[in-house]
Design an enzyme around this catalytic site. Structure first.
Site, mmCIF file in Angstrom:
data_model
loop_
_atom_site.group_PDB
_atom_site.id
_atom_site.type_symbol
_atom_site.label_atom_id
_atom_site.label_comp_id
_atom_site.label_asym_id
_atom_site.label_seq_id
_atom_site.Cartn_x
_atom_site.Cartn_y
_atom_site.Cartn_z
ATOM 1 N N ASP A 53 0.859 -1.298 -0.063
ATOM 2 C CA ASP A 53 0.122 0.080 0.046
ATOM 3 C C ASP A 53 1.033 1.414 0.022
ATOM 4 O O ASP A 53 1.557 1.414 0.988
ATOM 5 C CB ASP A 53 -0.946 -0.002 1.035
ATOM 6 N N ASN A 76 3.722 3.427 -10.514
ATOM 7 C CA ASN A 76 2.486 3.535 -11.535
ATOM 8 C C ASN A 76 1.049 3.456 -10.621
ATOM 9 O O ASN A 76 0.247 4.166 -11.159
ATOM 10 C CB ASN A 76 2.435 2.051 -12.164
ATOM 11 N N TYR A 141 -6.891 15.906 -9.544
ATOM 12 C CA TYR A 141 -5.928 14.933 -10.006
ATOM 13 C C TYR A 141 -5.097 15.782 -10.703
ATOM 14 O O TYR A 141 -3.863 15.371 -10.429
ATOM 15 C CB TYR A 141 -6.728 14.187 -10.919
ATOM 16 N N LYS A 145 -0.763 15.335 -10.001
ATOM 17 C CA LYS A 145 0.192 14.949 -11.243
ATOM 18 C C LYS A 145 0.956 16.255 -11.468
ATOM 19 O O LYS A 145 2.269 15.900 -11.871
ATOM 20 C CB LYS A 145 -0.765 14.582 -12.274
ATOM 21 N N THR A 176 -8.105 1.823 -20.069
ATOM 22 C CA THR A 176 -8.231 1.218 -18.781
ATOM 23 C C THR A 176 -9.370 1.432 -17.733
ATOM 24 O O THR A 176 -10.286 2.344 -17.996
ATOM 25 C CB THR A 176 -6.972 1.719 -17.713
#
Length: 228
Positions: A53, A76, A141, A145, A176
Site C-alpha cells: 500500500d 504506477n 487529480y 500530477k 483502462t
C-alpha cells in the site's frame, strides 16, 4: 539501461497499465515484483506478488526489505476520485495526493538506496498530460500530477550521482478502468504505452510523451497564456 536481467518493482501491477508494464518487463527478461494492495489479484505467470500500500509507510519499508535486489522502480499506482477542488470532500483530495504524490515520494525514498547499492538503475514515474493541463473538473487529480512532475524533475537531479535515471511517462486517456467513461476513440492502447515507457527507461530518457495530445500540450508550455 539493459532491462534484461534487471529486477523491477511495479506498483499497481494487478490491472491496467501496471499489469502491462509488469508483463512486458517479464517478456524482456526482467525479474518482476508485482505490487498491489491485494497481491492475490496478481495473475501474471512468473511475477512475484508483493503486498504494498503506497500510502502506508510500514508497507513501503517492508517492500524495500523484501525486494532488496530491485534495480528498477516503477511508480504506477494512482487514484482519481473526480473530486471538485472547492466543493468535494477534502478527504478525497487528500487521498489523491497521498497516492499520486506522497506514494511515489515514499517509494523513491525507500528504494533509491536499494537501487544505488545494487549498482544503479532507474525510476519510472507514471504521470499524465494533466501534469501540464489543469481543467477545472479534474483539478484535484491534475494538482497531484503537477506535484508529481516536480517531484520527478527534482528526483532526476538528486539521484543522478547515484547512477539512477528518472523517467517521466506523460499520457492522456488510456483504455483502462480509470478511463472507462471516455469514448474509445479518445483512448490509447495501454500495451503500446507500456512499450514506449519501457523503451524510454532502457534509453535513459527524461520524458516519454505517449500520444499526440500529450505532445501537443507539451509544446504549448512554451507559450504564455493570454499574452498581450
Amino acid at each position: 539501461m539493459e532491462l534484461k536481467n534487471a529486477t523491477a518493482l511495479v506498483t499497481g501491477a494487478n490491472r491496467g497499465l501496471g499489469r502491462h508494464l509488469a508483463s512486458q518487463l517479464l517478456a524482456r527478461g526482467a525479474t518482476v515484483y508485482a505490487a498491489a494492495r491485494r497481491p492475490e489479484t496478481i495473475d501474471l505467470d512468473g511475477a512475484v506478488p508483493l503486498r504494498l500500500d503506497v500510502t502506508d509507510p510500514e508497507s513501503v519499508r517492508e517492500a524495500a526489505r523484501i525486494a532488496a535486489d530491485t534495480t528498477v522502480l516503477i511508480n504506477n499506482a494512482g487514484l482519481s476520485t473526480g473530486t471538485s477542488l472547492f466543493t468535494g470532500d477534502v478527504e478525497d483530495l487528500r487521498a489523491e495526493m497521498e497516492t499520486n504524490f506522497y506514494g511515489p515520494l515514499a517509494l523513491t525514498r525507500a528504494f533509491a538506496p536499494v537501487i544505488g547499492d545494487n549498482g544503479g538503475g532507474a525510476v519510472l514515474n507514471v504521470l499524465s498530460v494533466l501534469s501540464w493541463a489543469h481543467p477545472a473538473p479534474l483539478g484535484s487529480y491534475a494538482a497531484t500530477k503537477a506535484a508529481a512532475w516536480a517531484l520527478t524533475d527534482a528526483s532526476r537531479e538528486e539521484l543522478a550521482p547515484r547512477g539512477i535515471t528518472v523517467t517521466a511517462l506523460h499520457v492522456g486517456y488510456m483504455d483502462t478502468d480509470m478511463a472507462a467513461h471516455v469514448p474509445a476513440d479518445r483512448k490509447s492502447d495501454p500495451a503500446e504505452v507500456a512499450a514506449l515507457a519501457l523503451d524510454g527507461v532502457a534509453a535513459g530518457l527524461p520524458e516519454v510523451l505517449a500520444d499526440d495530445l500529450t505532445r501537443q500540450v507539451r509544446r504549448s508550455l512554451a507559450r504564455t497564456p493570454d499574452a498581450a
